[in-house]
Design a protein around this motif. Sequence first.
Motif, PDB file in Angstrom:
ATOM      1  N   LYS A 177      14.279  43.594  20.637  1.00  0.00           N
ATOM      2  CA  LYS A 177      13.919  41.843  20.916  1.00  0.00           C
ATOM      3  C   LYS A 177      15.383  41.699  21.446  1.00  0.00           C
ATOM      4  O   LYS A 177      16.117  41.764  21.201  1.00  0.00           O
ATOM      5  N   ARG A 178      13.995  41.063  22.381  1.00  0.00           N
ATOM      6  CA  ARG A 178      15.217  39.212  22.973  1.00  0.00           C
ATOM      7  C   ARG A 178      15.978  40.848  23.801  1.00  0.00           C
ATOM      8  O   ARG A 178      17.681  39.735  24.275  1.00  0.00           O
ATOM      9  N   ARG A 179      16.255  41.055  23.980  1.00  0.00           N
ATOM     10  CA  ARG A 179      17.513  42.374  24.768  1.00  0.00           C
ATOM     11  C   ARG A 179      17.360  43.191  25.108  1.00  0.00           C
ATOM     12  O   ARG A 179      16.087  44.207  25.016  1.00  0.00           O
ATOM     13  N   LYS A 180      17.910  43.991  26.338  1.00  0.00           N
ATOM     14  CA  LYS A 180      17.510  44.880  27.001  1.00  0.00           C
ATOM     15  C   LYS A 180      19.071  46.286  26.708  1.00  0.00           C
ATOM     16  O   LYS A 180      19.828  45.466  26.906  1.00  0.00           O
ATOM     17  N   PHE A 209      26.179  49.408  27.962  1.00  0.00           N
ATOM     18  CA  PHE A 209      25.513  48.005  27.715  1.00  0.00           C
ATOM     19  C   PHE A 209      24.347  46.890  27.398  1.00  0.00           C
ATOM     20  O   PHE A 209      23.405  48.020  27.534  1.00  0.00           O
ATOM     21  N   ASP A 210      24.814  46.328  26.180  1.00  0.00           N
ATOM     22  CA  ASP A 210      23.672  45.429  26.083  1.00  0.00           C
ATOM     23  C   ASP A 210      24.144  43.955  26.249  1.00  0.00           C
ATOM     24  O   ASP A 210      24.547  43.433  27.044  1.00  0.00           O
ATOM     25  N   LEU A 211      21.846  44.126  26.840  1.00  0.00           N
ATOM     26  CA  LEU A 211      21.905  42.975  27.889  1.00  0.00           C
ATOM     27  C   LEU A 211      21.475  41.708  27.363  1.00  0.00           C
ATOM     28  O   LEU A 211      19.957  42.065  26.945  1.00  0.00           O
ATOM     29  N   LEU A 212      22.127  40.388  26.717  1.00  0.00           N
ATOM     30  CA  LEU A 212      21.536  39.559  26.316  1.00  0.00           C
ATOM     31  C   LEU A 212      20.457  38.779  27.203  1.00  0.00           C
ATOM     32  O   LEU A 212      20.079  38.616  28.402  1.00  0.00           O
ATOM     33  N   GLU A 213      18.944  38.104  26.145  1.00  0.00           N
ATOM     34  CA  GLU A 213      17.814  37.801  27.178  1.00  0.00           C
ATOM     35  C   GLU A 213      18.875  36.430  27.641  1.00  0.00           C
ATOM     36  O   GLU A 213      18.173  36.197  28.898  1.00  0.00           O
ATOM     37  N   GLU A 236      35.993  46.964  26.712  1.00  0.00           N
ATOM     38  CA  GLU A 236      36.019  47.150  27.373  1.00  0.00           C
ATOM     39  C   GLU A 236      35.352  45.627  28.709  1.00  0.00           C
ATOM     40  O   GLU A 236      34.387  46.827  28.172  1.00  0.00           O
ATOM     41  N   SER A 237      35.733  45.019  29.132  1.00  0.00           N
ATOM     42  CA  SER A 237      35.083  44.701  29.898  1.00  0.00           C
ATOM     43  C   SER A 237      34.572  44.796  30.862  1.00  0.00           C
ATOM     44  O   SER A 237      35.667  45.376  31.657  1.00  0.00           O
ATOM     45  N   VAL A 238      33.739  45.220  31.571  1.00  0.00           N
ATOM     46  CA  VAL A 238      33.185  45.556  33.300  1.00  0.00           C
ATOM     47  C   VAL A 238      32.110  44.908  33.552  1.00  0.00           C
ATOM     48  O   VAL A 238      31.374  44.387  33.408  1.00  0.00           O
ATOM     49  N   ALA A 239      32.127  43.937  35.499  1.00  0.00           N
ATOM     50  CA  ALA A 239      31.689  43.368  35.756  1.00  0.00           C
ATOM     51  C   ALA A 239      30.810  44.778  36.152  1.00  0.00           C
ATOM     52  O   ALA A 239      30.809  45.747  36.814  1.00  0.00           O
ATOM     53  N   LEU A 240      29.435  44.217  36.877  1.00  0.00           N
ATOM     54  CA  LEU A 240      28.088  45.133  36.653  1.00  0.00           C
ATOM     55  C   LEU A 240      27.373  44.370  37.483  1.00  0.00           C
ATOM     56  O   LEU A 240      26.749  42.998  37.264  1.00  0.00           O
ATOM     57  N   ASN A 241      27.456  44.054  39.001  1.00  0.00           N
ATOM     58  CA  ASN A 241      26.559  43.704  39.721  1.00  0.00           C
ATOM     59  C   ASN A 241      26.737  41.988  39.951  1.00  0.00           C
ATOM     60  O   ASN A 241      26.198  41.175  39.931  1.00  0.00           O
ATOM     61  N   GLY A 242      28.353  42.022  39.475  1.00  0.00           N
ATOM     62  CA  GLY A 242      29.302  40.887  39.000  1.00  0.00           C
ATOM     63  C   GLY A 242      28.749  39.653  37.676  1.00  0.00           C
ATOM     64  O   GLY A 242      29.426  39.098  37.573  1.00  0.00           O
ATOM     65  N   CYS A 243      28.030  41.024  37.171  1.00  0.00           N
ATOM     66  CA  CYS A 243      27.853  40.168  35.771  1.00  0.00           C
ATOM     67  C   CYS A 243      29.256  40.209  34.747  1.00  0.00           C
ATOM     68  O   CYS A 243      28.571  41.921  34.595  1.00  0.00           O
ATOM     69  N   CYS A 244      29.795  39.846  34.244  1.00  0.00           N
ATOM     70  CA  CYS A 244      31.003  40.409  33.044  1.00  0.00           C
ATOM     71  C   CYS A 244      29.759  40.696  32.302  1.00  0.00           C
ATOM     72  O   CYS A 244      29.671  40.179  31.066  1.00  0.00           O
ATOM     73  N   LEU A 245      29.888  41.915  31.872  1.00  0.00           N
ATOM     74  CA  LEU A 245      29.819  42.649  29.868  1.00  0.00           C
ATOM     75  C   LEU A 245      31.105  43.362  29.056  1.00  0.00           C
ATOM     76  O   LEU A 245      31.529  43.845  29.909  1.00  0.00           O
TER      77      LEU A 245
END
Length: 200
Positions: free
Chosen positions: A19-22, A60-64, A39-48
């Motif tokens: 729901k509304r995330r991936k 990783f959980d990707l929000l909308e 901890e934080s990791v940059a995936l293709n430059g996006c901090c997750l």
Amino acid sequence: MFTGLIEEVGTVTSTRERKRRKQLQIVAPRIAKKIRTGESVALNGCCLTLSARRGDRLTFDLLEETLAHTNLKMLKRDSSVNLERALRGDGRLGGHFVQGHVDCTSRIISFEQIEGDYRLAVELPAEFARYVACKGSIAIDGISLTIADVSRMSFAVWIIPHTKRHTNLSRAEAGILVNLEFDILAKYVERMISARPPQV
């Protein structure tokens, strides 16, 4: 905070729509040995934030909001992603200050070899053009690069063979969507100038 120096190219093993995330799972043997959940990791430059780690697999959980403003929504099984752990306080800053806050996505216009190096041309969205300057810094899919040429509709950077081999640019081609993060220094300068009181 990151530097734009890619530590490893991971491979997507699975994606799950919720729901509304991936939820995204990546295999990354080198980084997986050195990172902990939370901890934080940059995936293709996006901090997750790393939500789970099992062996060499990272989840990783990707929000909308993330899906709406980055190219992570395009990832599928076997996609390559650039990975960088957050900068340590006593670390070396080899690239430039990269926040991991993607400003926009844009399409590659061309990626061609010229003699021993490669020229990457990317569309330049008009609303961000003011942040781009020749010899200035930019992060493309999290890679710290120096802008070589700027026109009204595009900009170009030069890529050395080492960078091509050790980032997801090994698969780059015209039409691919990349994440762009413009230099934070340019944004602060703009903010300070706009906040100055008018001269009498």
